[in-house]
Structures are given as structure tokens and as C-alpha cells.
Design a protein around this motif. Structure first.
Motif, PDB file in Angstrom:
ATOM      1  N   HIS A  86       2.029   0.676  20.127  1.00  0.00           N
ATOM      2  CA  HIS A  86       1.475   1.985  19.768  1.00  0.00           C
ATOM      3  C   HIS A  86       0.240   1.931  18.878  1.00  0.00           C
ATOM      4  N   SER A  87      -0.047   0.785  18.325  1.00  0.00           N
ATOM      5  CA  SER A  87      -1.165   0.717  17.382  1.00  0.00           C
ATOM      6  C   SER A  87      -1.664  -0.724  17.363  1.00  0.00           C
ATOM      7  N   SER A  88      -2.180  -1.144  16.249  1.00  0.00           N
ATOM      8  CA  SER A  88      -2.497  -2.571  16.086  1.00  0.00           C
ATOM      9  C   SER A  88      -2.272  -2.909  14.623  1.00  0.00           C
ATOM     10  N   LEU A  92      -3.034  -0.350  11.499  1.00  0.00           N
ATOM     11  CA  LEU A  92      -1.927   0.129  10.670  1.00  0.00           C
ATOM     12  C   LEU A  92      -2.092  -0.323   9.208  1.00  0.00           C
ATOM     13  N   LYS A  93      -2.611  -1.528   9.039  1.00  0.00           N
ATOM     14  CA  LYS A  93      -2.873  -2.020   7.679  1.00  0.00           C
ATOM     15  C   LYS A  93      -3.841  -1.093   6.964  1.00  0.00           C
ATOM     16  N   GLY A  94      -4.896  -0.711   7.673  1.00  0.00           N
ATOM     17  CA  GLY A  94      -5.896   0.201   7.103  1.00  0.00           C
ATOM     18  C   GLY A  94      -5.272   1.535   6.745  1.00  0.00           C
ATOM     19  N   THR A  95      -4.454   2.050   7.659  1.00  0.00           N
ATOM     20  CA  THR A  95      -3.781   3.333   7.445  1.00  0.00           C
ATOM     21  C   THR A  95      -2.892   3.271   6.210  1.00  0.00           C
ATOM     22  N   LEU A  96      -2.136   2.207   6.111  1.00  0.00           N
ATOM     23  CA  LEU A  96      -1.192   2.079   4.998  1.00  0.00           C
ATOM     24  C   LEU A  96      -1.921   1.931   3.659  1.00  0.00           C
ATOM     25  N   LYS A  97      -2.994   1.143   3.665  1.00  0.00           N
ATOM     26  CA  LYS A  97      -3.775   0.968   2.428  1.00  0.00           C
ATOM     27  C   LYS A  97      -4.241   2.310   1.897  1.00  0.00           C
ATOM     28  N   GLN A  98      -4.821   3.085   2.793  1.00  0.00           N
ATOM     29  CA  GLN A  98      -5.358   4.388   2.409  1.00  0.00           C
ATOM     30  C   GLN A  98      -4.229   5.290   1.912  1.00  0.00           C
ATOM     31  N   HIS A  99      -3.123   5.227   2.622  1.00  0.00           N
ATOM     32  CA  HIS A  99      -1.980   6.076   2.273  1.00  0.00           C
ATOM     33  C   HIS A  99      -1.437   5.747   0.873  1.00  0.00           C
ATOM     34  N   LEU A 117       5.075  15.224   6.897  1.00  0.00           N
ATOM     35  CA  LEU A 117       5.679  15.726   8.138  1.00  0.00           C
ATOM     36  C   LEU A 117       5.041  15.046   9.340  1.00  0.00           C
ATOM     37  N   THR A 118       3.727  14.844   9.273  1.00  0.00           N
ATOM     38  CA  THR A 118       3.025  14.142  10.359  1.00  0.00           C
ATOM     39  C   THR A 118       3.542  12.711  10.481  1.00  0.00           C
ATOM     40  N   ILE A 119       3.691  12.033   9.362  1.00  0.00           N
ATOM     41  CA  ILE A 119       4.181  10.653   9.395  1.00  0.00           C
ATOM     42  C   ILE A 119       5.563  10.623  10.051  1.00  0.00           C
ATOM     43  N   ALA A 120       6.414  11.584   9.677  1.00  0.00           N
ATOM     44  CA  ALA A 120       7.757  11.645  10.250  1.00  0.00           C
ATOM     45  C   ALA A 120       7.677  11.799  11.768  1.00  0.00           C
ATOM     46  N   LYS A 121       6.822  12.692  12.215  1.00  0.00           N
ATOM     47  CA  LYS A 121       6.676  12.944  13.656  1.00  0.00           C
ATOM     48  C   LYS A 121       6.192  11.694  14.377  1.00  0.00           C
ATOM     49  N   ILE A 122       5.183  11.053  13.818  1.00  0.00           N
ATOM     50  CA  ILE A 122       4.622   9.845  14.455  1.00  0.00           C
ATOM     51  C   ILE A 122       5.686   8.753  14.522  1.00  0.00           C
ATOM     52  N   HIS A 123       6.387   8.542  13.435  1.00  0.00           N
ATOM     53  CA  HIS A 123       7.428   7.507  13.424  1.00  0.00           C
ATOM     54  C   HIS A 123       8.515   7.813  14.446  1.00  0.00           C
ATOM     55  N   LYS A 124       8.839   9.085  14.587  1.00  0.00           N
ATOM     56  CA  LYS A 124       9.856   9.470  15.573  1.00  0.00           C
ATOM     57  C   LYS A 124       9.335   9.153  16.979  1.00  0.00           C
TER      58      LYS A 124
END
Ligand code: HEM
Length: 178
Positions: A86-88, A92-99, A117-124
Motif C-alpha cells: 500500500h505504500s513504501s 511511510l517513514k516521511g509520513t511518520l516523521k512529520q506526524h 480519524l483519517t489515520i484510523a480509516k487508512i489503517h483499516k
């Protein structure tokens, strides 16, 4: 004035394990239950201030924090497959750093809630089960606490910083898992 908490009094209070109710709890309009959740974990404006003070440390240590996270996540075949499908890893590393850095803005507002809520939806959608999210989170928390421990020198500071960080991470989990 005897009613005002002096620094001495406050440190004594914390030795006696009384809750730190020195600042008002964040109150978000229209989110009564969330306000109650925040009250329950004793999340105060003081915690949010402390988070903002810690931000430079987190920014400095962000690669260490996210590398630890990814090393363990990628050690689980199931999780590695989800990421590759679903990603790379880089993305995802970049996303998590920013988060993570954003958490230390110490802002709990509408945007904060919406993002969880968005994170929950994406993870689901990608099929990340709560047990793996929680495991990953604990790993992240372990790393955070190590970093904060190394940055603080007095016992009462350490206690406060660790409590603040775990409160925020807990709030995050409450929202993402709801
Ligand atoms: C997406 C945070 C655990 C897989 C995201 C996003 C964030 C995030 C902030 C982006 C949401 C957006 O686009 O607005 C977290 C946090 C975790 C965690 C804080 C735990 C501490 C995991 C784990 C996996 C995972 C263990 C392993 C499979 C994904 C995937 C996406 C995603 C595949 C979609 C990424 C994309 O669009 O490129 N996560 N996550 N997450 N997460 Fe997580």
C-alpha cells in the motif's frame, strides 16, 4: 498568599502523588466526551506547554526514533507486506516523521481530531489490526521514553516529561482506535 502553589509546594505535592490540577484542561467545543477523556488522563495545558518545549529534542532525534520504529515493524512479515503493498518504506517513514513532530506542536484542536480519524480509516483500509498498531505504538513509546530520559537530569523533571509524553500518546491511541 497561602493559596498560591509555590514551586516547593508543587514538588511536595507530586511526591504525595496528588494529581497535577494546576492548569485548566483543554476544552473543545462540541467534543464533550473527548474533553472528559482528557480530564480522565489529567491532560492539562501545562502538558501541552511542556510538549512544545520538548519539540526541538524530538526534531533532533527524529531519525533515531523512526528508524527504531521501522526496524521492528519490518521484522514482522505481515506488516512489511502491508507496507509494500500500500505504500513504501521511504514514504511511510516521511509520513511518520512529520506526524511525530506535529504531536509536539501541543495542539489538540479540530484538525488534530480529524487527522486521527483519517489515520484510523487508512489503517483499516490497509488491514492493519489494532493489536499491531498498539504493538508499534508501544515500541515508539519505549524509544520516546529513552530519548526523554537521556535529556532530563532531575527525577521530578523526568517523571513529568515521561507522564506528559505517555498522556499524549495515549490520547492518540484513544482517538485512532475509537
Ligand atoms: C498511514 C501513523 C502504525 C501502515 C499512516 C499515516 C499516519 C500513520 C500519520 C498517514 C495518514 C494520512 O495520510 O493522513 C501511524 C502511527 C503508527 C502507525 C502513529 C503507530 C505508532 C503503522 C503500522 C503499519 C502502518 C504498524 C504497518 C503496516 C500504514 C500504511 C499507511 C499508513 C500502509 C498508508 C501510507 C500511505 O498512504 O503511503 N500511518 N501508523 N502504520 N500507515 Fe500507519
Amino acid at each position: 498568599n497561602n493559596n498560591e502553589a509555590t514551586p516547593d509546594k508543587r514538588s511536595k505535592d507530586s511526591e504525595n502523588h496528588t494529581p497535577a490540577t494546576t492548569a485548566t484542561v483543554h476544552s473543545l467545543h462540541g467534543h464533550e466526551e473527548l474533553n472528559e477523556q482528557m480530564r480522565m488522563i489529567d491532560l492539562t495545558e501545562e502538558d501541552l506547554d511542556l510538549l512544545r518545549m520538548m519539540k526541538p529534542i524530538v526534531e533532533r532525534e527524529i531519525n533515531y526514533i523512526t528508524d527504531q520504529f521501522y526496524n521492528t515493524v519490518l521484522g514482522v512479515n505481515k506488516l512489511e507486506s502491508i507496507i509494500l503493498e500500500h505504500s513504501s518504506i521511504e514514504r511511510l517513514k516521511g509520513t511518520l516523521k512529520q506526524h511525530i513532530i506535529e504531536i509536539f506542536d501541543g495542539k489538540v484542536d479540530e484538525q488534530y481530531i480529524a487527522k486521527r480519524l483519517t489515520i484510523a480509516k487508512i489503517h483499516k483500509k490497509v488491514g492493519l489490526e489494532p493489536k499491531w498498531y498498539l504493538s508499534a505504538f508501544q515500541n515508539l513509546q519505549n524509544v520516546f521514553i529513552t530519548v526523554m530520559y537521556n535529556e532530563t537530569y532531575k527525577d521530578n523533571e523526568r517523571l513529568k516529561v515521561v507522564q506528559t509524553v505517555t498522556k499524549l500518546l495515549n490520547l492518540e491511541q484513544q482517538l485512532v482506535l475509537e
